[in-house]
Motif scaffolding. Structure first.
Motif, PDB file in Angstrom:
ATOM      1  N   ARG A  50      -1.337   6.034 -76.132  1.00 22.84           N
ATOM      2  CA  ARG A  50      -1.595   5.780 -74.710  1.00 22.84           C
ATOM      3  C   ARG A  50      -0.331   5.147 -74.127  1.00 22.84           C
ATOM      4  NH1 ARG A  50      -6.171   5.096 -77.394  1.00 22.84           N
ATOM      5  NH2 ARG A  50      -5.425   3.098 -78.160  1.00 22.84           N
ATOM      6  N   GLU A  51      -0.307   5.033 -72.780  1.00 28.62           N
ATOM      7  CA  GLU A  51       0.914   4.528 -72.160  1.00 28.62           C
ATOM      8  C   GLU A  51       1.112   3.045 -72.462  1.00 28.62           C
ATOM      9  OE1 GLU A  51       0.974   4.978 -67.964  1.00 28.62           O
ATOM     10  OE2 GLU A  51       3.163   4.847 -67.862  1.00 28.62           O
ATOM     11  N   LYS A  52       0.010   2.299 -72.540  1.00 31.34           N
ATOM     12  CA  LYS A  52       0.098   0.836 -72.683  1.00 31.34           C
ATOM     13  C   LYS A  52       0.865   0.397 -73.935  1.00 31.34           C
ATOM     14  CE  LYS A  52      -3.270  -2.587 -71.131  1.00 31.34           C
ATOM     15  NZ  LYS A  52      -4.707  -2.836 -71.260  1.00 31.34           N
ATOM     16  N   ILE A  55       4.509   0.893 -73.457  1.00 34.73           N
ATOM     17  CA  ILE A  55       5.197  -0.075 -72.593  1.00 34.73           C
ATOM     18  C   ILE A  55       5.485  -1.363 -73.369  1.00 34.73           C
ATOM     19  CG2 ILE A  55       4.853  -1.568 -70.565  1.00 34.73           C
ATOM     20  CD1 ILE A  55       3.435   0.895 -69.291  1.00 34.73           C
ATOM     21  N   LYS A  56       4.541  -1.726 -74.253  1.00 34.69           N
ATOM     22  CA  LYS A  56       4.720  -2.958 -75.037  1.00 34.69           C
ATOM     23  C   LYS A  56       6.003  -2.916 -75.865  1.00 34.69           C
ATOM     24  CE  LYS A  56      -0.117  -4.165 -75.803  1.00 34.69           C
ATOM     25  NZ  LYS A  56      -1.111  -3.886 -76.830  1.00 34.69           N
ATOM     26  N   SER A 329      -5.340   8.213 -70.552  1.00 36.39           N
ATOM     27  CA  SER A 329      -3.935   7.971 -70.214  1.00 36.39           C
ATOM     28  C   SER A 329      -3.175   9.286 -70.425  1.00 36.39           C
ATOM     29  CB  SER A 329      -3.442   6.862 -71.153  1.00 36.39           C
ATOM     30  OG  SER A 329      -2.060   6.772 -71.196  1.00 36.39           O
ATOM     31  N   ASP A 345      -8.074   4.784 -61.046  1.00 38.03           N
ATOM     32  CA  ASP A 345      -8.022   3.782 -62.105  1.00 38.03           C
ATOM     33  C   ASP A 345      -9.170   2.781 -62.001  1.00 38.03           C
ATOM     34  OD1 ASP A 345      -6.543   2.806 -64.423  1.00 38.03           O
ATOM     35  OD2 ASP A 345      -6.358   0.989 -63.211  1.00 38.03           O
TER      36      ASP A 345
END
Ligand code: 5AD
Ligand code: SF4
Length: 431
Positions: A50-52, A55-56, A329, A345
């Motif tokens: 997923r995108e999250k 990003i981390k 996502s 969202d």
């Protein structure tokens, strides 16, 4: 001794890979440390499902680059996906290596120590070979049996980053488990993106149920678990193997993803809810005390209130003990990336909250059913919160905290009388 700091994101496959990376670094004279300040190398094992989590990774690089003299390496799914681009975009990263390059770390580290920046994301698309490696053992260990995925669910990036399905040879798997058992492991979790496809590309006459029979025969091993099964390949033969092999635990993670047939079809899951339910009913009838868990995606493109309602109906009907739920996502390269991501969202968030709320009621009810009964618990250690309390897991993989009148050892399997069910764990006593 020199130190390596390893940060792991994502699934159990990444945890396994990080253990392997730690063992290779150990071999090269590096101890693992939780403190990047004292480390010469930092490894970030990344997830791109997923995108999250993706990003981390960037914020982790941002944090680490301020550590003086540290050399940052990025591996895992984002590394595999981005390759050279990653080195170009992140000047503070010294090396990038893909999911099939872990065995080449010796050469990679050698080059990095000579001052080069290295990218190795070469893949091998046939069978995989992973030599047995030592690890900081607990009583429970992961063992990779296959990598990659050929299913191409429309939302999923895994086939693009982990490549085609490749199985590990039976001998290698059995040897690794025997080695682990000799170093006090009692339970193994066999890992693969789709364990039901195990053996398809091997010359040997083997499949996943047959492998379970072989693993079950290993002396000293007490428990076998596995993740993940794709429902379309979940077969009667596997149900029988779960029933006939006493070490295979009555716990099944069988991701449904959505309750609506229309959405399942758009997800390219290749089963209907009715077919899924039929398989689960059969498994429940055949395997005593079977518990189930599942993954769900909410807000897939085109998911209506009525489709989402089907997911709620499904969790109520199947009665999972645990679910893992995620907001959809969009992932580059996947088929669904071309669908309009048209569920706002805030609607995704509302659906996620509602799904988890409904699930909490079901989980609470199921956990209450353990109270007053006895559960076999594999002792993993002392409870984190209370050092006079032991902690372990029951066959259904639920954490059980309990007091015991006798002194117990890590790795013991004891009968615990369950006295209380809390939110995610059980409490009990053992005489
Ligand atoms: N968006 C949201 N969740 C996803 N998963 C996989 N791909 C996506 C995506 N694009 C979830 C699925 C899978 C779990 C590991 O992650 O539920 O089973
Ligand atoms: Fe994430 Fe999938 Fe890679 Fe595991 S295999 S780390 S879940 S993208």
């Amino acid at each position: 001794m020199s130190k390596v700091y390893i940060r792991t994101f994502g699934c159990q496959m990444n945890t396994y890979d990080s253990e392997r990376i730690a063992s290779i670094f150990k071999d090269m004279g590096f101890d693992q440390s939780d403190n990047p300040e004292e480390a010469e190398f930092a490894i970030i094992n990344t997830c791109s499902v997923r995108e999250k989590p993706q990003i981390k990774v960037q914020s982790e690089i941002g944090r680490l680059k301020s550590v003086k003299g540290i050399k940052i390496g990025v591996c895992g799914c984002v590394a595999q996906q981005e390759g050279e681009k990653f080195l170009e975009n992140f000047k503070d990263v010294s090396f990038v290596f893909g999911t099939d390059a872990i065995g080449r770390l010796y050469e990679i580290i050698d080059l990095v120590q000579k001052g080069e920046r290295v990218c190795d994301t070469a893949t091998n698309d046939s069978e995989i070979s992973i030599p047995t490696f030592s690890r900081a053992t607990s009583v429970s260990s992961f063992v990779t049996i296959m990598k990659g995925c050929d299913n191409f669910c429309s939302y999923c990036i895994v086939p693009y980053v982990r490549g085609r399905e490749k199985s590990r040879k039976v001998e290698e798997i059995l040897d690794e488990i025997k080695y682990l058992v000799n170093s006090r492991v009692k339970e193994v979790t066999l890992l693969g993106q789709n364990v039901n496809s195990y053996g398809k590309n091997l010359d040997e006459n083997i499949n996943f149920p047959k492998l379970l029979y072989m693993v079950n025969n290993i002396d000293g091993l007490k428990r076998i678990r596995f993740v993940t099964s794709h429902p379309k390949d979940f077969s009667d033969e596997l149900i029988d193997a779960m029933k006939n092999n006493n070490k295979v635990m009555p716990y099944l993670h069988l991701p449904l993803q959505a309750g609506s047939d229309r959405i399942l079809s758009k997800m390219n899951r290749k089963y209907s809810y009715g077919e899924y339910r039929e398989k689960v009913l059969k498994a429940k009838e055949t395997i005593p005390n079977l518990t189930l868990s599942s993954d769900f995606i909410v807000g897939f493109p085109g998911e209506t209130d009525s489709d989402f309602e089907d997911t709620i109906k499904a969790i109520k009907e199947i009665e999972y003990e645990t679910i893992f739920a995620f907001k959809y996502s969009p992932r580059p390269k996947t088929k669904a990336f071309s669908f309009e991501d048209n569920v706002p969202d805030d609607v995704k968030s509302q659906r996620l909250t509602l799904l988890l709320q409904e699930q909490e009621k079901i989980s609470n009810k199921l956990l209450q059913e353990y109270v007053g009964k006895s559960s076999e618990v594999l002792v993993e250690g002392l409870s984190k919160k209370d050092k006079s309390t032991y902690s372990g897991r029951n066959p259904q993989n639920r954490i059980v905290n309990f007091k015991s009148s006798n002194k117990l050892e890590i790795g013991d399997i004891v009968n615990v009388e369950i006295t209380e069910a809390k939110k995610n764990s059980l409490f009990g006593k053992c005489n």
